[in-house]
Design a protein around this motif. Sequence first.
Motif, PDB file in Angstrom:
ATOM      1  N   THR A  40     -15.443  39.512-115.389  1.00 34.22           N
ATOM      2  CA  THR A  40     -16.421  40.561-115.103  1.00 34.22           C
ATOM      3  C   THR A  40     -16.740  41.339-116.379  1.00 34.22           C
ATOM      4  O   THR A  40     -15.908  41.438-117.279  1.00 34.22           O
ATOM      5  CB  THR A  40     -15.921  41.518-113.996  1.00 34.22           C
ATOM      6  N   GLU A  99     -23.077  30.562-112.882  1.00 32.79           N
ATOM      7  CA  GLU A  99     -23.372  31.221-111.615  1.00 32.79           C
ATOM      8  C   GLU A  99     -22.808  32.626-111.715  1.00 32.79           C
ATOM      9  O   GLU A  99     -21.637  32.816-112.060  1.00 32.79           O
ATOM     10  CB  GLU A  99     -22.721  30.473-110.458  1.00 32.79           C
ATOM     11  N   ASP A 101     -22.683  36.871-110.211  1.00 30.20           N
ATOM     12  CA  ASP A 101     -22.908  37.892-109.198  1.00 30.20           C
ATOM     13  C   ASP A 101     -23.216  39.193-109.919  1.00 30.20           C
ATOM     14  O   ASP A 101     -22.631  39.482-110.965  1.00 30.20           O
ATOM     15  CB  ASP A 101     -21.666  38.092-108.320  1.00 30.20           C
ATOM     16  N   ASP A 103     -23.686  43.471-109.296  1.00 30.00           N
ATOM     17  CA  ASP A 103     -23.414  44.563-108.375  1.00 30.00           C
ATOM     18  C   ASP A 103     -23.706  45.876-109.080  1.00 30.00           C
ATOM     19  O   ASP A 103     -23.197  46.124-110.179  1.00 30.00           O
ATOM     20  CB  ASP A 103     -21.954  44.514-107.924  1.00 30.00           C
ATOM     21  N   SER A 112     -20.366  39.463-112.761  1.00 30.05           N
ATOM     22  CA  SER A 112     -19.116  38.746-112.595  1.00 30.05           C
ATOM     23  C   SER A 112     -19.369  37.283-112.264  1.00 30.05           C
ATOM     24  O   SER A 112     -20.409  36.928-111.731  1.00 30.05           O
ATOM     25  CB  SER A 112     -18.257  39.391-111.497  1.00 30.05           C
ATOM     26  N   ALA A 113     -18.403  36.470-112.639  1.00 30.78           N
ATOM     27  CA  ALA A 113     -18.434  35.051-112.319  1.00 30.78           C
ATOM     28  C   ALA A 113     -17.646  34.888-111.022  1.00 30.78           C
ATOM     29  O   ALA A 113     -16.481  35.284-110.966  1.00 30.78           O
ATOM     30  CB  ALA A 113     -17.807  34.240-113.446  1.00 30.78           C
ATOM     31  N   PRO A 114     -18.287  34.346-109.978  1.00 30.81           N
ATOM     32  CA  PRO A 114     -17.572  34.217-108.702  1.00 30.81           C
ATOM     33  C   PRO A 114     -16.380  33.259-108.827  1.00 30.81           C
ATOM     34  O   PRO A 114     -16.396  32.362-109.670  1.00 30.81           O
ATOM     35  CB  PRO A 114     -18.610  33.665-107.738  1.00 30.81           C
ATOM     36  N   ASN A 115     -15.360  33.506-108.023  1.00 37.69           N
ATOM     37  CA  ASN A 115     -14.190  32.621-108.035  1.00 37.69           C
ATOM     38  C   ASN A 115     -14.601  31.227-107.602  1.00 37.69           C
ATOM     39  O   ASN A 115     -15.308  31.064-106.632  1.00 37.69           O
ATOM     40  CB  ASN A 115     -13.102  33.148-107.085  1.00 37.69           C
ATOM     41  N   GLN A 116     -14.148  30.249-108.332  1.00 36.18           N
ATOM     42  CA  GLN A 116     -14.527  28.874-108.035  1.00 36.18           C
ATOM     43  C   GLN A 116     -13.351  28.117-107.505  1.00 36.18           C
ATOM     44  O   GLN A 116     -12.264  28.290-107.818  1.00 36.18           O
ATOM     45  CB  GLN A 116     -15.063  28.202-109.302  1.00 36.18           C
TER      46      GLN A 116
END
Length: 116
Positions: A40, A99, A101, A103, A112-116
């Motif tokens: 993040t 990818e 996110d 906020d 932030s990078a979403p959990n993969q």
Amino acid sequence: MTISEWRQRFTASTSEILDLLDLTRTRHRSLLRTLLENATARIDINLENSETTTGADALSLAPVPGSPEPAPIGVFSGERLVRSADHADVSTILDTGLELDFDLIGASLAISAPNQ
């Protein structure tokens, strides 16, 4: 003065704008590095023509309306443009194709990078 105003007032070329962004970016800091290391990164922002809010307004990426071509990509909270002093760093992050996110938290934009 915004980047669009700078482009119009001085008929700046793309390379001149990139030089300006590089010159004005915060030194010794990389938002991309922060994002990759911590998943993040946060950016202090101002919402154009609006009070800063925290809420559920959807954040989206889109060309900034009324900007000369090629129009810069802006982050929008609903219909409001999120202005950032970190355009070069944000552009670098977007250019990765990761990818992401977004906020809006008060006067801060969290990427932030979403959990993969």
